[in-house]
Design a protein around this motif. Structure first.
Motif, PDB file in Angstrom:
ATOM      1  N   GLN A 179      34.090  37.321  42.701  1.00 13.18           N
ATOM      2  CA  GLN A 179      34.454  38.798  43.062  1.00 13.18           C
ATOM      3  C   GLN A 179      34.043  39.257  44.344  1.00 13.18           C
ATOM      4  O   GLN A 179      34.845  39.636  45.209  1.00 13.18           O
ATOM      5  CB  GLN A 179      34.512  39.657  42.036  1.00 13.18           C
ATOM      6  CG  GLN A 179      34.924  41.198  42.382  1.00 13.18           C
ATOM      7  CD  GLN A 179      34.524  42.071  41.294  1.00 13.18           C
ATOM      8  OE1 GLN A 179      34.720  41.709  40.109  1.00 13.18           O
ATOM      9  NE2 GLN A 179      34.697  43.380  41.531  1.00 13.18           N
ATOM     10  N   TRP A 228      40.958  44.839  43.578  1.00 18.48           N
ATOM     11  CA  TRP A 228      41.762  44.761  42.445  1.00 18.48           C
ATOM     12  C   TRP A 228      42.170  43.225  42.258  1.00 18.48           C
ATOM     13  O   TRP A 228      41.989  42.755  41.065  1.00 18.48           O
ATOM     14  CB  TRP A 228      42.771  45.592  42.736  1.00 18.48           C
ATOM     15  CG  TRP A 228      43.875  45.456  41.586  1.00 18.48           C
ATOM     16  CD1 TRP A 228      43.820  46.193  40.243  1.00 18.48           C
ATOM     17  CD2 TRP A 228      45.101  44.879  41.465  1.00 18.48           C
ATOM     18  NE1 TRP A 228      45.079  45.757  39.457  1.00 18.48           N
ATOM     19  CE2 TRP A 228      45.649  44.994  40.295  1.00 18.48           C
ATOM     20  CE3 TRP A 228      45.696  43.868  42.379  1.00 18.48           C
ATOM     21  CZ2 TRP A 228      46.847  44.322  39.899  1.00 18.48           C
ATOM     22  CZ3 TRP A 228      46.711  43.229  41.995  1.00 18.48           C
ATOM     23  CH2 TRP A 228      47.360  43.473  40.844  1.00 18.48           C
ATOM     24  N   ARG A 275      39.275  41.545  40.935  1.00 16.89           N
ATOM     25  CA  ARG A 275      38.912  41.402  39.380  1.00 16.89           C
ATOM     26  C   ARG A 275      39.823  40.703  38.442  1.00 16.89           C
ATOM     27  O   ARG A 275      39.817  40.468  37.578  1.00 16.89           O
ATOM     28  CB  ARG A 275      38.820  42.855  39.269  1.00 16.89           C
ATOM     29  CG  ARG A 275      37.607  43.591  39.736  1.00 16.89           C
ATOM     30  CD  ARG A 275      37.612  44.954  39.251  1.00 16.89           C
ATOM     31  NE  ARG A 275      36.160  45.763  39.851  1.00 16.89           N
ATOM     32  CZ  ARG A 275      35.970  46.995  39.723  1.00 16.89           C
ATOM     33  NH1 ARG A 275      36.969  47.754  39.212  1.00 16.89           N
ATOM     34  NH2 ARG A 275      34.784  47.309  40.160  1.00 16.89           N
ATOM     35  N   ARG A 276      41.455  40.938  39.047  1.00 18.16           N
ATOM     36  CA  ARG A 276      42.275  40.506  38.136  1.00 18.16           C
ATOM     37  C   ARG A 276      42.202  38.929  38.091  1.00 18.16           C
ATOM     38  O   ARG A 276      42.446  38.326  37.031  1.00 18.16           O
ATOM     39  CB  ARG A 276      43.798  40.656  38.842  1.00 18.16           C
ATOM     40  CG  ARG A 276      45.052  40.269  38.148  1.00 18.16           C
ATOM     41  CD  ARG A 276      45.146  40.998  36.757  1.00 18.16           C
ATOM     42  NE  ARG A 276      46.567  40.699  36.065  1.00 18.16           N
ATOM     43  CZ  ARG A 276      47.412  41.067  36.339  1.00 18.16           C
ATOM     44  NH1 ARG A 276      47.608  42.069  37.260  1.00 18.16           N
ATOM     45  NH2 ARG A 276      48.526  40.453  35.647  1.00 18.16           N
ATOM     46  N   ARG A 312      39.413  37.120  38.387  1.00 24.00           N
ATOM     47  CA  ARG A 312      38.303  36.746  37.552  1.00 24.00           C
ATOM     48  C   ARG A 312      38.594  36.835  36.291  1.00 24.00           C
ATOM     49  O   ARG A 312      38.042  36.174  35.225  1.00 24.00           O
ATOM     50  CB  ARG A 312      37.096  37.867  37.999  1.00 24.00           C
ATOM     51  CG  ARG A 312      35.879  37.429  37.213  1.00 24.00           C
ATOM     52  CD  ARG A 312      34.934  38.262  37.531  1.00 24.00           C
ATOM     53  NE  ARG A 312      33.600  37.848  36.976  1.00 24.00           N
ATOM     54  CZ  ARG A 312      32.720  36.878  37.136  1.00 24.00           C
ATOM     55  NH1 ARG A 312      32.838  36.042  38.097  1.00 24.00           N
ATOM     56  NH2 ARG A 312      31.622  36.780  36.452  1.00 24.00           N
ATOM     57  N   ALA A 313      39.387  37.855  35.828  1.00 27.79           N
ATOM     58  CA  ALA A 313      39.758  38.056  34.365  1.00 27.79           C
ATOM     59  C   ALA A 313      40.733  36.854  33.978  1.00 27.79           C
ATOM     60  O   ALA A 313      40.635  36.466  32.771  1.00 27.79           O
ATOM     61  CB  ALA A 313      40.398  39.535  34.140  1.00 27.79           C
ATOM     62  N   ASN A 362      36.572  35.389  33.298  1.00 28.76           N
ATOM     63  CA  ASN A 362      35.147  35.574  33.963  1.00 28.76           C
ATOM     64  C   ASN A 362      34.410  34.399  34.410  1.00 28.76           C
ATOM     65  O   ASN A 362      32.917  34.628  34.349  1.00 28.76           O
ATOM     66  CB  ASN A 362      34.498  36.658  33.055  1.00 28.76           C
ATOM     67  CG  ASN A 362      35.178  37.980  33.009  1.00 28.76           C
ATOM     68  OD1 ASN A 362      35.679  38.507  34.152  1.00 28.76           O
ATOM     69  ND2 ASN A 362      35.378  38.396  31.855  1.00 28.76           N
TER      70      ASN A 362
END
Length: 531
Positions: free
Chosen positions: A17, A198, A201-202, A204-205, A209
């Protein structure tokens, strides 16, 4: 002290991230700088054009003044003219207005000391030719944007008027324009930063992760696992294309490279799944390039993963497990029986009855001798050992286990001892289970003639249920529940491999399984017969 300890702890590498946000910001800043450069160039051009228009307009007005025309025609300096021109310069907000005669000598200039000197810049050719020009040139006051207009008298050029704005004024206008755009640049940078966070994070999800290093390590582990598996593994997407093929699968499949249609590489599996759908399935019997295989199917994200192995290898493994289980059962039964006998003998001796203990011991010895006498003509040691163990197992279960007195087998059958042990062991154990814990009789007959060997295992149980009898020798056929029905299928496969036949029947209220094997030197065609 180790060198690494002297250097101190290493800084951990930023996560995915953080790296994505930094990279995004770097790209965004680079793009912003490019846009600023483009905007600066555009604003510089616009400012220069606007100042050039102002300069040419001011020069036109000055060139039409009667006293300017007269002074230029006379070609002599005039202090009143210089004062008038400097006043006009202040009103036009120009940095200079210079009037020159036909020879380019200054008649008016903001710096009085430079009057009477030649004009600088080298851009008087156009005006003296009767043209108005806007140029950027270096004069005595510095680089400037200047508008030059010829002074006409009687149809001829008698002088030139040059109005100019120095370059710092141009850059001042550019800076003002950029400052007015600065809030918008900052807003774009802020929105870009929020968007980068954003998106990071998206992403990585979406990748559970995991960091890139962890993903690379997992991929390496998965490749190693696939390479170590003796089963073939293929992954197929929702469009029916193979996206992954393990090394073992590549050896068994036709030479195709992913992504290739499954139907082209394995038509039978594709046809089977088109009928059943990609649902979880285990031990599906199929053929691959004419070779029997067992396949497992696991649904995955619209597609599926299929693993498969050679059916012969699976049966061989099942046989080995069957042998191991048989040996364990035999050893356990023998242990129990010997413990019981030792307990009886110990009890009789403790009660002071040595004669009765001796009779019990003699009886056991006699029974063992009688059983060995029955097997004296069976000259395959492993088969004799198995029957002895099954006798102990039968005594533990309370079953009357008998070997037909006429049983015999020559030493030539030692080469097929594995098949004989598998057949007799499985059929005998099935006969024990068929009695379902009830008293009964199990009889084994082993014979030999010029046509080969014959094995019969007879039990007094209720027989094979009708719904199972029709598929008795297929994998999974059993009345004992899920996960059973592999022993008979394994025996049948091994008997077929030797060119023998196997069948089951009911005779005088008893269930009889018969196995016929050709002599060790011949292999006639195999047959399956169920009565």
């Amino acid at each position: 002290m180790l060198p690494s300890a002297r250097r101190g702890p290493r800084h951990a590498r930023p996560g995915l991230q953080g790296r994505l946000v930094r990279l995004h910001l770097l790209v965004l800043c680079a793009m912003t700088l490019v846009l600023v450069a483009v905007q600066t160039a555009s604003l510089y051009g616009q400012a220069r054009e606007r100042l050039g228009e102002r300069a040419i307009t001011a020069s036109r007005l000055v060139a039409r003044l009667p006293n300017v025309v007269a002074a230029a025609a006379a070609g002599v300096q005039n202090a009143a003219l210089n004062a008038q021109i400097n006043a006009l310069r202040d009103e036009a907000e120009a940095d200079f207005i210079v009037v020159g005669n036909r020879q380019g000598i200054r008649l008016a200039h903001p710096v009085p000391e430079r009057l009477g000197q030649p004009m600088e810049g080298g851009d008087n050719v156009g005006p003296f030719a009767g043209h108005e020009v806007v140029s950027v040139a270096r004069g005595s006051l510095g680089v400037s944007v200047r508008g030059k207009v010829p002074i006409w008298q009687g149809g001829r050029v008698v002088g030139v008027v040059s109005t100019g704005y120095l370059m710092p004024q141009v850059w001042h206008l550019v800076a003002q324009a950029l400052l007015s755009l600065a809030p918008w640049f900052l807003l774009a940078l802020a929105l870009g930063t929020v968007g980068a966070v954003w998106a990071a994070r998206r992403l990585r999800a979406e990748i559970l992760n995991l960091e890139p290093e962890q993903i690379a390590a997992l991929v390496g582990q998965h490749r190693a696992v696939l390479a170590a598996l003796r089963e073939g593994v293929i992954a197929v997407d929702a469009g029916g294309r193979m996206t992954l093929v393990s090394d073992r699968a590549a050896e068994m499949l036709p030479p195709v490279a992913p992504p290739s249609p499954l139907a082209a590489a394995w038509p039978e599996l594709a046809a089977h799944l088109s009928a059943t759908g990609p649902v979880r399935q285990q031990n599906v019997e199929l053929t691959l390039r004419g070779q029997p295989v067992l396949a497992n199917v696991e649904p995955l994200s619209g597609g599926f993963v299929a693993s498969f192995r050679d059916r012969a290898e699976a049966l061989a493994l099942a046989d080995e497990l069957t042998h191991a289980r048989g040996f364990v059962d035999v050893l356990r039964a023998q242990t129990h029986e010997y413990q019981n006998r030792l307990h009886v003998l110990s009890g009789l001796l403790q009660l002071g009855r040595p004669d009765e203990a001796l009779r019990v011991l003699d009886a056991e010895i006699e029974q063992g001798a009688q059983f060995r006498q029955l097997l004296r003509d069976v000259q395959v040691p492993r088969l004799v050992a198995l029957l002895a163990g099954k006798r102990e197992r039968a005594q533990e279960l309370g079953i009357d286990f008998q070997v037909a007195p006429e049983s015999s087998l020559s030493p030539a059958w030692e080469r097929h001892a594995d098949t004989l042990v598998t057949a007799v062991g499985n059929l005998t154990e099935n006969a024990f289970e068929a009695l379902n814990g009830q008293p009964g009789t199990v009889t084994v007959l082993i014979g030999e003639d010029p046509e080969g060997a014959q094995i019969e295992v007879e039990d007094s149980g209720p027989g094979v249920p009708p719904e199972v009898a029709a598929r008795l020798f297929t994998r999974g056929a059993s009345s004992k529940g899920e996960g059973r029905g592999y022993g008979l299928a394994g025996v049948y496969a091994r008997v077929l491999a030797l060119g023998g036949e196997m069948r089951s029947t009911r005779r005088e209220g008893r269930t009889v399984f018969q196995v016929n094997l050709p002599p060790p030197t011949t292999a006639p065609a195999a047959r399956l017969e169920q009565v």
